[in-house]
Scaffold this active site. Structure first.
Site, PDB file in Angstrom:
ATOM      1  N   CYS A  96       1.134  -0.026  -3.612  1.00  0.00           N
ATOM      2  CA  CYS A  96       1.231   0.982  -2.551  1.00  0.00           C
ATOM      3  C   CYS A  96       2.507   1.808  -2.550  1.00  0.00           C
ATOM      4  O   CYS A  96       2.439   3.036  -2.442  1.00  0.00           O
ATOM      5  CB  CYS A  96       1.011   0.330  -1.189  1.00  0.00           C
ATOM      6  SG  CYS A  96       2.040  -1.100  -0.880  1.00  0.00           S
TER       7      CYS A  96
ATOM      8  N   HIS B  51       5.965   2.343   4.558  1.00  0.00           N
ATOM      9  CA  HIS B  51       6.313   1.501   3.396  1.00  0.00           C
ATOM     10  C   HIS B  51       7.071   2.271   2.308  1.00  0.00           C
ATOM     11  O   HIS B  51       6.905   2.005   1.129  1.00  0.00           O
ATOM     12  CB  HIS B  51       5.052   0.855   2.803  1.00  0.00           C
ATOM     13  CG  HIS B  51       5.360  -0.446   2.098  1.00  0.00           C
ATOM     14  ND1 HIS B  51       4.411  -1.163   1.396  1.00  0.00           N
ATOM     15  CD2 HIS B  51       6.517  -1.154   1.988  1.00  0.00           C
ATOM     16  CE1 HIS B  51       4.954  -2.254   0.894  1.00  0.00           C
ATOM     17  NE2 HIS B  51       6.245  -2.269   1.246  1.00  0.00           N
TER      18      HIS B  51
END
Length: 584
Positions: free
Chosen positions: A82, A143
């Protein structure tokens, strides 16, 4: 500058111009600029969606998007995990260019309180659209880092990267947010702390016995200190799970923590409430809203209304709940009269996780006919993702495109639609998709695409348009465990380097136009063009590498370690607790 240095500088600029984005053949569509709504799932496999072939997980709302818009069948993430994939999505650049990769196995940001993250010098599409008058928002997962040197500098924060509004997790949903069977960090830390506490306890016992039997004349000080250290380590091993949940699993509204730790069961209605409020507040437009779902990452937090509904267990339940969320968001567009003026895009950050297993249960996604999954830098299952665009009256409904496209293409596409300009002072790897989506271009502008695993190039793809072929060359592949398996079971993800990978000389070659599952590697005996294809791709890789510049790797070493002084806390550390959101 010497003549040789001048020649190399000129060559690098020429290659960058060749590989960089080309001016669009057409201007933005006439009329007002569209609102832009970007929807990204977390860890969703391409085979989990009905319009991509799934017949048992119900995704009617995503399927409706595809029926009313354009569906891409060869849509590719720039990374199979990710953090680097999302960095590439936001900047339109391979993550290696921004340093959003590692070289030591730490594939993603490990802590909210790490100093690594998306460098402030990077230009996101949100920055450009904000400068063009768009109201920009991000709701959900980030993130990509938070702070650099102090807990309040917020150098990597979404608001420092072009977003006017942020509500969500600065880190990522993970199994450690709830005490689950699967674990990203807790189980390893508990085991290490437990072993250390036992070793220190053994040392304390040995010293104590030595004193009591008069075998040593040392003072009691080492005994006392080793006992204290042993007790502290034992206590830490018992509390580390709760500490991780407080350190990483919390919600922020802009720069302020709103809920720490987060109450996961109510996060879905909170996110939907926030999306609805943003759309209603900014319906006069233009706006850019990036909805970054926490679904379908472990621990698969699913509300009671959806638990037990899918034949695929908790993963299927969570996927169907996410589809329902998509439907709720689309319904808000309809209610507010925004449907026809809004470009909607749906995707996943990378493929489903095959290794997400516990006991006899599978908690990761299905990647359809494609080999591999999350964490595998080259295999299709890790990087081929859903790609759906809808804009009624502008994009043809029900259109399907089989050309190679990338998540990085969203950057130049939305910048173009907003009337902005792609930065000219850096290489941008994405290509404007508008002509392809409208059907006025037959082919994607991507001739070659590179597939990285961390900072290592594992594979490359060549779209040979004159032959209608898409070739894939693998230089390195992970070694699956156990032998004959299709993943690296027993590990969180497959490694990118070291003993866990195989290097291929000559490289593996597949014709994806005939063998999308990458089941049959070609050889010089079975493919007359073998050497020509491999040599062509090798030249493209060499040209690509000429465009790379050395940058600090944000996910390596100390930049990806927990730093107590960077820990966000809404109380007095370590007593981090608050709940500033009313229960929806």
């Amino acid at each position: 500058m010497s003549r040789l240095e001048h020649s190399w500088s000129w060559l690098a600029l020429a290659v960058a111009a060749l590989l960089g984005p080309k001016p669009s053949a057409c201007g933005p569509p006439p009329g007002p600029r569209p609102n832009i709504l970007l929807l990204m799932a977390d860890d969703l496999g391409i085979g989990d969606v009905g319009c991509y072939g799934n017949t048992s997980i119900r995704t009617p709302n995503i399927d409706r998007l595809a029926a009313d818009g354009v569906r891409l069948t060869q849509h590719l993430a720039a990374a199979s995990v990710c953090t680097p994939s999302r960095a590439a999505f936001l900047t339109g650049r391979y993550p290696l260019r921004s340093g959003m990769v590692s070289s030591d196995g730490l594939r993603v940001l490990q802590w909210t309180a790490a100093s690594g993250g998306l460098p402030p010098s990077e230009i996101t599409f949100a920055k450009i659209l904000k400068a063009k008058g768009y109201t920009t928002g991000l709701i959900g997962k980030w993130h990509l880092g938070l702070s650099c040197a102090s807990p309040n500098d917020h150098c990597h924060h979404p608001l420092n990267h072009g977003f006017d509004h942020f509500y969500g997790m600065p880190f990522s949903m993970m199994a450690d947010c709830q005490r689950w069977g699967l674990s990203e960090k807790r189980a390893v830390l508990e085991r290490r702390l437990s072993i250390c506490s036992q070793l220190v306890a053994l040392a304390a016992f040995t010293l104590t016995m030595g004193k009591l039997t008069r075998l040593t004349m040392a003072s009691w000080t080492p005994v006392i200190w080793s006992t204290v250290v042993g007790l502290l380590l034992f206590t830490a091993s018992c509390l580390v799970g709760a500490l991780i949940a407080h350190a990483d699993c919390f919600l922020m509204r802009n720069h302020s923590i709103s809920e720490q730790p987060m109450r996961s069961q109510r996060t879905t209605p909170l996110m939907l409430r926030e999306v609805s409020a943003f759309l209603k507040r900014n319906k006069q437009g233009p706006f850019l809203l990036f909805v970054s779902f926490l679904h379908v990452h472990t621990p698969l937090v699913t509300t009671e209304n959806f638990r037990g509904r899918s034949p695929h267990g908790l993963y299927g339940d969570n996927s169907e709940e996410m589809d329902w969320m998509v439907g709720q968001i689309l319904d808000t567009l309809d209610t507010e009269g925004l449907t026809n003026s809004t470009l909607v895009y749906f995707t996943s950050d990378h493929g489903g996780s095959l290794e997400a297993q516990f006991g006899n249960n599978q908690y990761g996604g299905w990647n359809g006919i494609y080999k591999g999954g999350k964490g595998m830098g080259g295999w299709e299952g890790g990087i081929r993702v859903p790609g759906i665009f809808r804009w009624p009256g502008v994009l043809p409904a029900g259109h399907v495109i089989h050309e190679p496209t990338s998540l990085m293409d969203v950057f130049p596409t939305v910048v173009h639609l907003a009337g902005g300009q792609v930065p000219q002072d850096r290489v941008v790897d994405g290509r404007d998709l508008l002509a392809l989506l409208q059907g006025t271009a037959q082919h994607s502008d991507h001739e070659f695409l590179m597939h990285y695993c961390e900072s290592f190039l594992h594979a490359a793809r060549w779209h040979q348009r004159d032959r209608g072929a898409v070739w894939k060359v693998h230089f390195t592949t992970p070694v699956f465990q156990p032998d004959g398996a299709g993943a690296c079971y027993g590990q969180a993800v497959c490694p990118c380097s070291g003993d866990g990978v195989a290097h291929h000389a000559p490289p593996l070659l597949f014709d994806l136009s005939r063998d999308p599952s990458e089941a049959h590697a070609l050889t010089p005996d079975t493919e007359p063009s073998f050497h020509r294809v491999v040599e062509t791709v090798a030249r493209a890789v060499a040209a690509h590498r000429q465009t790379l510049s050395p940058v600090p790797l944000q996910l390596d070493g100390a930049d990806n370690a927990w730093k107590p002084w960077l820990q966000p806390c809404c109380g007095r550390f370590p007593f981090c607790w608050c709940d500033r959101d009313a229960d929806p």
